[in-house]
Write a protein that holds these residues in place. Structure first.
Motif, short mmCIF file in Angstrom:
data_model
loop_
_atom_site.label_atom_id
_atom_site.label_comp_id
_atom_site.label_asym_id
_atom_site.label_seq_id
_atom_site.Cartn_x
_atom_site.Cartn_y
_atom_site.Cartn_z
N HIS A 711 34.55 -38.85 -69.89
CA HIS A 711 34.55 -40.21 -70.07
C HIS A 711 35.44 -41.17 -69.03
CE1 HIS A 711 33.05 -38.95 -74.02
NE2 HIS A 711 33.95 -38.13 -74.10
N SER A 712 36.21 -40.48 -68.33
CA SER A 712 37.18 -41.50 -67.51
C SER A 712 36.23 -41.85 -66.46
CB SER A 712 38.18 -40.73 -66.94
OG SER A 712 39.10 -40.08 -68.03
N MET A 713 35.36 -41.26 -65.90
CA MET A 713 34.30 -41.67 -64.87
C MET A 713 33.15 -41.71 -65.51
SD MET A 713 36.05 -39.89 -61.67
CE MET A 713 35.34 -40.84 -60.21
N PRO A 714 32.36 -42.99 -65.39
CA PRO A 714 31.07 -42.98 -66.21
C PRO A 714 29.90 -42.17 -65.65
CG PRO A 714 31.42 -45.07 -64.77
CD PRO A 714 32.87 -44.25 -64.82
N GLU A 715 29.94 -41.97 -64.21
CA GLU A 715 28.98 -41.27 -63.60
C GLU A 715 29.24 -39.67 -63.18
OE1 GLU A 715 27.22 -43.53 -60.55
OE2 GLU A 715 26.84 -45.21 -61.82
N GLU A 716 30.52 -39.40 -63.63
CA GLU A 716 30.85 -38.12 -63.17
C GLU A 716 31.57 -37.12 -64.42
OE1 GLU A 716 33.11 -37.97 -59.43
OE2 GLU A 716 32.00 -39.98 -58.87
N ILE A 717 31.31 -35.82 -64.34
CA ILE A 717 32.14 -35.14 -65.16
C ILE A 717 33.43 -34.60 -64.24
CG2 ILE A 717 31.91 -33.01 -66.55
CD1 ILE A 717 29.18 -33.40 -66.89
N ILE A 718 34.71 -34.67 -64.78
CA ILE A 718 35.66 -34.29 -64.05
C ILE A 718 36.02 -32.76 -64.83
CG2 ILE A 718 38.20 -34.66 -63.77
CD1 ILE A 718 37.54 -37.60 -63.97
N PHE A 719 36.11 -31.95 -63.93
CA PHE A 719 36.65 -30.49 -64.33
C PHE A 719 38.07 -30.60 -63.82
CE2 PHE A 719 32.11 -30.15 -63.75
CZ PHE A 719 31.78 -28.85 -64.73
N LEU A 720 38.86 -30.08 -64.84
CA LEU A 720 40.33 -30.05 -64.56
C LEU A 720 41.17 -29.04 -65.27
CD1 LEU A 720 41.74 -32.76 -66.75
CD2 LEU A 720 39.62 -32.28 -66.88
N CYS A 721 42.16 -28.86 -64.91
CA CYS A 721 43.04 -28.02 -65.82
C CYS A 721 43.71 -28.91 -66.68
CB CYS A 721 44.21 -27.30 -65.07
SG CYS A 721 43.46 -25.92 -63.91
N ASN A 722 43.59 -28.59 -68.02
CA ASN A 722 44.33 -29.30 -68.88
C ASN A 722 45.43 -28.89 -69.26
OD1 ASN A 722 45.38 -30.18 -71.86
ND2 ASN A 722 43.21 -31.00 -72.32
N GLU A 723 46.67 -29.72 -69.20
CA GLU A 723 47.99 -29.21 -69.04
C GLU A 723 48.61 -28.52 -70.42
OE1 GLU A 723 49.10 -29.00 -66.24
OE2 GLU A 723 47.70 -30.65 -65.16
N GLY A 724 47.78 -28.66 -71.40
CA GLY A 724 48.28 -28.05 -72.79
C GLY A 724 49.25 -28.92 -73.06
N SER A 725 50.35 -28.78 -72.60
CA SER A 725 51.56 -29.62 -73.26
C SER A 725 52.21 -30.47 -71.92
CB SER A 725 52.67 -28.59 -73.74
OG SER A 725 53.70 -29.47 -74.02
N VAL A 726 51.65 -31.61 -72.11
CA VAL A 726 52.09 -32.68 -70.95
C VAL A 726 53.88 -32.60 -70.79
CG1 VAL A 726 52.21 -34.90 -69.91
CG2 VAL A 726 50.07 -33.96 -71.07
N SER A 727 54.43 -32.60 -72.14
CA SER A 727 55.80 -32.69 -71.87
C SER A 727 56.19 -31.30 -71.34
CB SER A 727 56.43 -32.76 -73.51
OG SER A 727 55.90 -31.79 -74.26
N MET A 728 55.89 -30.26 -71.46
CA MET A 728 56.20 -29.14 -70.67
C MET A 728 56.16 -29.51 -69.13
SD MET A 728 57.57 -27.19 -72.89
CE MET A 728 58.16 -25.92 -71.92
N PHE A 729 54.99 -29.82 -68.78
CA PHE A 729 54.61 -30.15 -67.31
C PHE A 729 55.78 -31.20 -66.77
CE2 PHE A 729 52.37 -33.14 -64.46
CZ PHE A 729 52.37 -32.21 -63.16
N TYR A 730 56.18 -31.95 -67.48
CA TYR A 730 57.04 -33.09 -67.12
C TYR A 730 58.53 -32.39 -67.14
CZ TYR A 730 53.74 -36.47 -66.43
OH TYR A 730 52.77 -37.21 -65.93
N CYS A 731 58.61 -31.34 -68.02
CA CYS A 731 59.83 -30.88 -68.18
C CYS A 731 60.14 -29.78 -66.76
CB CYS A 731 60.03 -29.68 -69.28
SG CYS A 731 60.39 -30.49 -70.75
N VAL A 732 59.00 -29.31 -66.25
CA VAL A 732 58.96 -28.36 -65.01
C VAL A 732 59.74 -29.26 -63.74
CG1 VAL A 732 57.72 -27.45 -63.45
CG2 VAL A 732 57.43 -26.72 -65.75
N LEU A 733 58.74 -30.62 -63.93
CA LEU A 733 59.00 -31.59 -62.73
C LEU A 733 60.61 -32.10 -62.70
CD1 LEU A 733 55.91 -33.74 -62.53
CD2 LEU A 733 56.49 -31.97 -61.25
N GLY A 734 61.05 -32.39 -64.27
CA GLY A 734 62.09 -32.99 -64.26
C GLY A 734 63.47 -31.86 -63.84
N TYR A 735 63.14 -30.69 -64.25
CA TYR A 735 64.28 -29.64 -63.99
C TYR A 735 64.14 -29.66 -62.29
CZ TYR A 735 66.66 -25.50 -63.60
OH TYR A 735 67.85 -24.56 -63.18
#
Length: 833
Positions: A711-735
């Motif tokens: 849905h983010s891009m009207p003409e493309e399908i984005i294959f990505l890694c869903n972070e699962g828990s965004v808060s944990m991702f930012y905990c890693v960056l925050g540390y």
């Protein structure tokens, strides 16, 4: 300021005073903010006072909206003559203009409350004005600006043109009321209207602004839910800039001409405000020129215009000879429900240029409406044609003035009566008190505006047309809408014929009633009611497909991920290998010269550990390339977070050892026992194990996984890694950020220690680079999508890793390779001495 016996002009140069206002004194005063004058303000030149720039700008009069001002005056006059309503008290009024400008709206709202002849915010100077309520504004922007001021003083504000849902306004501004229904009802009516005529192929036109986007976000899902499709959606840059008194609109005319010649949709839903209709009328008139220039691309004949309540069909005087209102013939409009008020038309017929000394609006209105100059005018643009003063308002075409009360004027009329009935109820309840004015005279009535709220919130009365006026729990009018049909005439005038209604009290799905026999359709239609079907049913494309430009075919979306064969991926892979080779080369240099002074001075083990962790950091970027799978998703952020934490922990340990080593050199110091490999290993291990724990917790609770974003891009399908828990991702960056800040702080404080042991100033620079990269990473990462989001993270890894490698190891490699004569303890001590 306009005072008794004076009248302002659009072209007047008043750097301080407001040129348009109408003030009639009374025991109690109703304030109002009209939307009658529009200044075409250029960019501020900074060569003179900004307010002078404003009033020196060309002025346009929306002559039709003068009726809204007269409706307020008429209502006040009626109330003052009614012995049963507010006996022994006179109502006055003070009307200003918003000029469709936020700065002027704020200023004039403050003037309503505090100004006599000097502008002193929060002070009443001279004779105090007992403003008990304010009516306005016509648009959401004006209403919002007024509410910001009036809400502070708990002064009731009754808007007569704001249709957006009032719940937020009621929460933020409890003093805010609306004499119009909720816009949500109008959306339901639009859908029922389209269903009634079986129009499934609809074009949408809105201005490019926040209100237009909000309209599209609301109506498009409703269309889809009811089996309808939008044939096109045009967001037009509504700007009222003039060039030699002509609207600049060529680009939008080309856009609409192209749209109308290719689209098969006959029903067009138009959203905006009344000034948008002025501009759109000019744009559509310009389209006729394009049809002459490109006759082979003739616009498809016949359009049914469906307009929302905010739009009234108006024109500027300059458009009398250039714009043809007949292109809107047959338009179906939602309108504020209204009834004709007794004696209002008679009141309009007595209006003359000099009918009162206090009307600061009429001179500009009269000159603009009748294209003439009054005898006392000094700056008129119609000096060749002198007004007689006996011109009749009823001779004006409807786009410039109407003799029947419009919906907005009806709302103003009812708003005045709502305040009067609330005051009357307050009087009957014994809440009105007497007080002495500035001259010591006893005033029979005095009311604090905040006291009116409890009475306004349960207001209910019958107006002079016999209609019950009630506000609901949200402070908005509990009423419906009228459905009108626009019937135009050759003289560029029109009448609005009521052809239906929208009743919120009706059963669900039955709110709309239409009398088709009363509708006059566009003259170009061969069949009435017209059809607007492209397909029998509108089908939404699957999530992995998107519609083509003709919206008759679904096309598969293109996969979006950073593939290994792409230029960006090749460059990233090459960069990762290059930085890895450089790191290996530096590591080899340090191992080869491991017994030299400069290598031994800063703890060889920590240096080796830092270089190995930097090597792994560069190599971890390769996990971000390619189509995501379960393994790469699990390792991408966790591996990156752990190896960078080891690197930062090593830097922190090196910084602490530098400080302890210097302190240990002082005579009698007990710090010698702390300097050693054990402390260094302890720091690296303890700091790294925390990040490992965060990553383990992340993987155990909500691990990353392969996902797709359709849905983010009207003409493309984005294959990505869903972070699962965004808060944990930012905990890693925050540390990581925490370790970097600690290392930077200690290194900065230790940057001036003797050079023999000092690595701190290099670490300071490296941490400055590291922190700068990752602080800029977060907003950039959040603002990108797809492969470019991955590229941002790869670049951040390269930039921060290369910054650490260059700032810490380049000076040492220079001495080891280029200046080996300096690589001994004696030379290092001599350099310090």
């Amino acid at each position: 300021m306009v005072s008794r016996g004076q009248s302002a002009q659009c072209t007047t140069n008043h750097p301080v005073h407001v040129p348009h206002e109408w003030h009639e004194p009374g025991d109690l005063v109703i304030g109002a903010m009209a939307s009658h004058i529009y200044y075409i303000v250029p960019k501020v030149s900074f060569k003179k006072h900004p307010s002078q720039d404003f009033y020196d700008a060309p002025c346009k009069v929306l002559t039709k909206f003068y009726q809204q001002i007269l409706a307020l005056v008429f209502a006040v006059d009626e109330i003052n003559k009614n012995p049963r309503l507010l006996p022994n008290v006179s109502l006055g009024f003070h009307i200003y203009d918003s000029y469709y400008d936020s700065k002027m709206t704020y200023r004039n709202t403050l003037d309503l409350l505090f100004k006599s002849h000097h502008f002193v915010p929060n002070y009443r100077c001279g004779i105090q004005k007992n403003v008990i309520g304010v009516i306005g504004g016509l648009s959401s922007d004006t209403s919002w600006c007024m509410a910001n001021v009036l809400g502070l003083f708990k002064i009731p504000q009754i808007s007569y043109g704001l249709f957006q849902p009032a719940i937020n306004y009621g929460t933020k501004f409890p003093s805010f009321y609306r004499m119009v229904p909720n816009e949500d009802l109008q959306y339901q009516g639009i859908i029922q209207l389209l269903l009634h005529f079986r129009w499934k192929w609809v074009g949408l036109i809105t201005p490019t602004n926040e209100a237009g986007e909000r309209f599209l976000q609301t109506i498009e899902p409703m269309l889809f839910k009811n089996g309808m499709c939008s044939a096109f959606t045009e967001r037009l840059k509504f700007n009222m800039n003039y060039n030699s008194n002509k609207l600049e609109m060529a680009e939008d005319s080309r856009i609409l001409f192209t749209t109308f010649t290719t689209s098969k949709a006959n029903a067009i839903l138009l959203y905006g405000e009344s000034r948008f209709s002025i501009w759109l009328s000019a744009v559509l008139s310009t389209m006729e020129l394009y049809q002459l220039l490109f006759p082979q691309k003739k616009s498809r004949d016949g359009k049914v215009w469906i307009t929302t309540t905010q739009i009234d069909f108006i024109l500027y005087s300059l458009q009398k000879l250039t714009v043809n209102i007949r292109m809107f013939h047959g338009a179906i409009s939602f309108a504020i429900h209204s009834k004709e008020i007794h004696n209002f038309k008679d009141f309009l017929q007595i209006i003359r240029p000099h009918w009162t000394d206090t009307d600061g609006f009429i001179q500009d209105f009269w000159e603009d409406a009748f294209s003439c100059s009054l005898s006392n005018s000094t700056h008129s643009t119609f000096s060749d044609n002198i007004c007689t003063g006996e011109e009749m308002l009823e001779s004006l075409p409807a786009p410039y003035f109407e003799m029947t009360m419009t919906g907005h004027s009806y709302s103003v009329y009812n708003a005045v009566y709502a305040l009067a009935h609330a005051l009357n109820s307050m009087h009957l309840a014994g809440a009105i008190r007497n007080r002495r004015d500035a001259k010591g005279k006893l005033s029979p009535w005095y009311a604090d505006p905040w006291q009116l709220h409890s009475f306004l919130q349960r207001i209910s009365f019958n107006n002079s047309a016999g209609e019950e006026i009630v506000l609901n729990e949200y402070g908005e009018l509990a009423a419906g809408f009228d459905i009108t049909n626009l019937v135009t005439f050759p003289n560029n005038s029109y009448v609005r014929v009521k052809v239906g209604s929208l009743d919120p009290q009706a059963p669900p799905g039955k709110e709309l009633t239409i009398n088709e026999d009363r509708i006059k359709w566009n003259r170009r239609f061969t069949k009435v009611p017209p059809l607007s079907i492209y397909m029998e049913t509108c089908v939404s494309c699957p999530a992995d497909q998107y519609p083509n430009s003709g919206q008759d075919l679904c096309i598969p979306k293109i996969p979006n991920f950073l593939a290994f064969d792409e230029t960006l991926a090749i460059f990233s892979s090459s960069s990762a290998l290059l930085f890895s080779l450089i790191t290996i080369l530096v590591l080899g240099i340090f191992i080869k010269h491991r017994n030299t002074a400069i290598v031994k001075a800063n703890n060889r083990s920590l240096t080796y550990g830092l270089l190995i962790s930097l090597l792994l950091c560069f190599l971890s970027s390769l996990l971000l390339i390619g189509k995501p799978n379960m393994v790469t998703c699990l390792l991408r952020q966790t591996a990156f977070g752990i190896v960078f934490s080891v690197a930062l922990s090593s830097i922190l340990a090196k910084t602490i050892l530098v400080v302890l080593a210097f302190m240990a050199t002082k005579p009698g110091s007990n710090m010698r026992k702390w300097v050693g490999k054990e402390l260094a290993y302890s720091i690296v291990f303890s700091c790294s194990i925390v990040q490992v724990g965060i990553c383990v917790l992340w993987l155990a609770t909500s691990p990353p996984f392969p996902d797709v974003d359709m849905h983010s891009m009207p003409e493309e399908i984005i294959f990505l890694c869903n972070e699962g828990s965004v808060s944990m991702f930012y905990c890693v960056l925050g540390y990581m950020g925490f370790l970097a800040i600690i290392s930077f702080t200690i290194a900065f404080l230790a940057r001036k220690l003797p050079d023999t042991f000092n690595e701190a100033k290099f670490i300071t620079f490296s941490m400055l680079v590291f922190c700068s990269v990752w602080l800029s990473f977060i907003p950039t990462y959040l603002s990108t999508r797809g492969k470019y989001m991955v590229a941002v993270e790869i670049f951040s890894i390269f930039a921060s890793g290369a910054g650490l490698l260059a700032c810490i190891f380049t000076p040492k490699c220079y001495i080891i390779v280029v200046r080996p004569d300096l690589n001994n303890k004696e030379q290092l001590i001599q350099r310090k001495l």
